[in-house]
Scaffold this active site. Structure first.
Site, mmCIF file in Angstrom:
data_model
loop_
_atom_site.group_PDB
_atom_site.id
_atom_site.type_symbol
_atom_site.label_atom_id
_atom_site.label_comp_id
_atom_site.label_asym_id
_atom_site.label_seq_id
_atom_site.Cartn_x
_atom_site.Cartn_y
_atom_site.Cartn_z
ATOM 1 N N SER A 1 0.811 -1.212 0.000
ATOM 2 C CA SER A 1 0.000 0.000 0.000
ATOM 3 C C SER A 1 0.849 1.268 0.000
ATOM 4 C CB SER A 1 -0.924 0.017 1.221
ATOM 5 O OG SER A 1 -0.175 -0.062 2.423
ATOM 6 N N ASN B 1 -3.503 5.863 -0.237
ATOM 7 C CA ASN B 1 -2.896 6.151 1.058
ATOM 8 C C ASN B 1 -2.244 7.524 1.113
ATOM 9 O OD1 ASN B 1 -3.640 3.967 2.622
ATOM 10 N ND2 ASN B 1 -1.996 2.692 1.826
ATOM 11 N N GLU C 1 -6.245 -0.769 -6.873
ATOM 12 C CA GLU C 1 -5.296 0.217 -7.395
ATOM 13 C C GLU C 1 -4.166 -0.506 -8.122
ATOM 14 O OE1 GLU C 1 -3.868 4.296 -5.443
ATOM 15 O OE2 GLU C 1 -3.329 2.539 -4.269
ATOM 16 N N HIS D 1 -3.067 -3.387 -5.704
ATOM 17 C CA HIS D 1 -3.355 -2.993 -4.325
ATOM 18 C C HIS D 1 -4.847 -3.135 -4.051
ATOM 19 C CE1 HIS D 1 -3.639 0.482 -1.205
ATOM 20 N NE2 HIS D 1 -3.630 -0.703 -0.614
#
Length: 284
Positions: free
Chosen positions: A121, A192, A154, A142
């Protein structure tokens, strides 16, 4: 070149993310080999899949019997058992050196046309791929937590990741019923990079007495139409995971990513959120 067809998927790691990825791949009809370093971890991962499938069956969200889906997942402690997989997704601890070691081993084990994906991440896809002799086949896939529920995936493109590998990563993710977006290999990618400051600011607001935790979460849910406020979401992600991601982003991007003091204190106390029963809220 990458394989035209994926029948067998390898998953390295049987924890929360690993068993979730294994579950959605098996649900989509793939045969799955899920590997972890200890038999106990593998058994826990298989049990988590059974429990999750049972809940989905109770909600009438499965098109097959749970046993048919779980029967497509094989657990192992041997990395060599992934040798005949068509795609492998790594979902282990967020430690760059450990991931690089695993990818070097996978690179030696698997033919050159097998895609090697990481569920990281925050860590650099380029750095992970550099541990192999074929970085063009290394890509970020991800998944979001919990994997069986969250729709988004992702796709993260490393410096050397080939276009064919990116296309296959998108196609594979979509075959699991997911919707994808692509991100360049910058710290935190899309999710993130934006999410961690939001969570940390929510924690700071609570710590500084702006509002009670329930009101902070309720305000964000009702005021911005997100399904879960920052404190509740941090508990579900895992406060240790949030802290590690924030520290990584702080190191890479500077002081705007400094982790909230209360987040550090909670982790030091062992209150990691839903998985330990106590975080910002209490859980059974």
């Amino acid at each position: 070149m990458v394989r035209d067809r994926i029948d067998r998927v390898g998953v390295v790691g049987a924890g929360t993310m690993g068993n979730g990825i294994a579950q959605v791949a098996a649900t989509a009809g793939y045969d799955v080999v899920m590997r972890d370093v200890e038999a106990e971890f593998v058994e826990d991962g298989l049990a988590a899949i059974d429990s999750s499938l049972s809940r989905l069956e109770d909600r009438d969200d499965l098109e097959e019997e749970p046993g048919e889906i779980s029967g497509r997942v094989t657990g192992t402690t041997e990395l060599a058992d992934l040798a005949d997989c068509d795609l492998v997704v790594e979902a282990i601890v967020e430690d760059l050196e450990i991931k690089r070691e695993v990818f070097a081993d996978l690179d030696d084990l698997l033919p050159d046309d097998v895609v090697l994906a990481t569920n990281t991440s925050t860590l650099s896809i380029t750095s992970i791929g550099a541990a192999t002799d074929s970085p063009e086949r290394v890509v970020g896939i991800h998944f979001m937590n919990p994997v069986p529920i969250m729709e988004g995936v992702e796709i993260v493109v490393g410096e050397r990741t080939s276009e064919g590998v990116v296309a296959l990563a998108n196609d594979f993710s979509e075959s699991l019923g997911k919707t994808t977006w692509e991100a360049d290999d910058k710290p935190g990618f899309v999710t993130n990079r934006i999410l961690m400051p939001w969570i940390n600011e929510g924690i700071r607001a609570y710590d500084e007495g702006v509002a009670e935790k329930e009101d902070i979460d309720r305000g964000m849910e009702l005021g911005t139409n997100v399904p879960m406020g920052p404190l509740k979401l941090a508990d579900h992600i895992g406060l240790d995971v949030c802290l590690h991601a924030s520290e990584t982003l702080h190191e890479e991007l500077g002081d705007r990513y400094i982790p909230a003091y209360l987040l550090k204190r909670k982790v030091e106390a062992g209150d990691l959120g839903k998985k330990t029963g106590t975080g910002f809220y209490e859980y059974e």
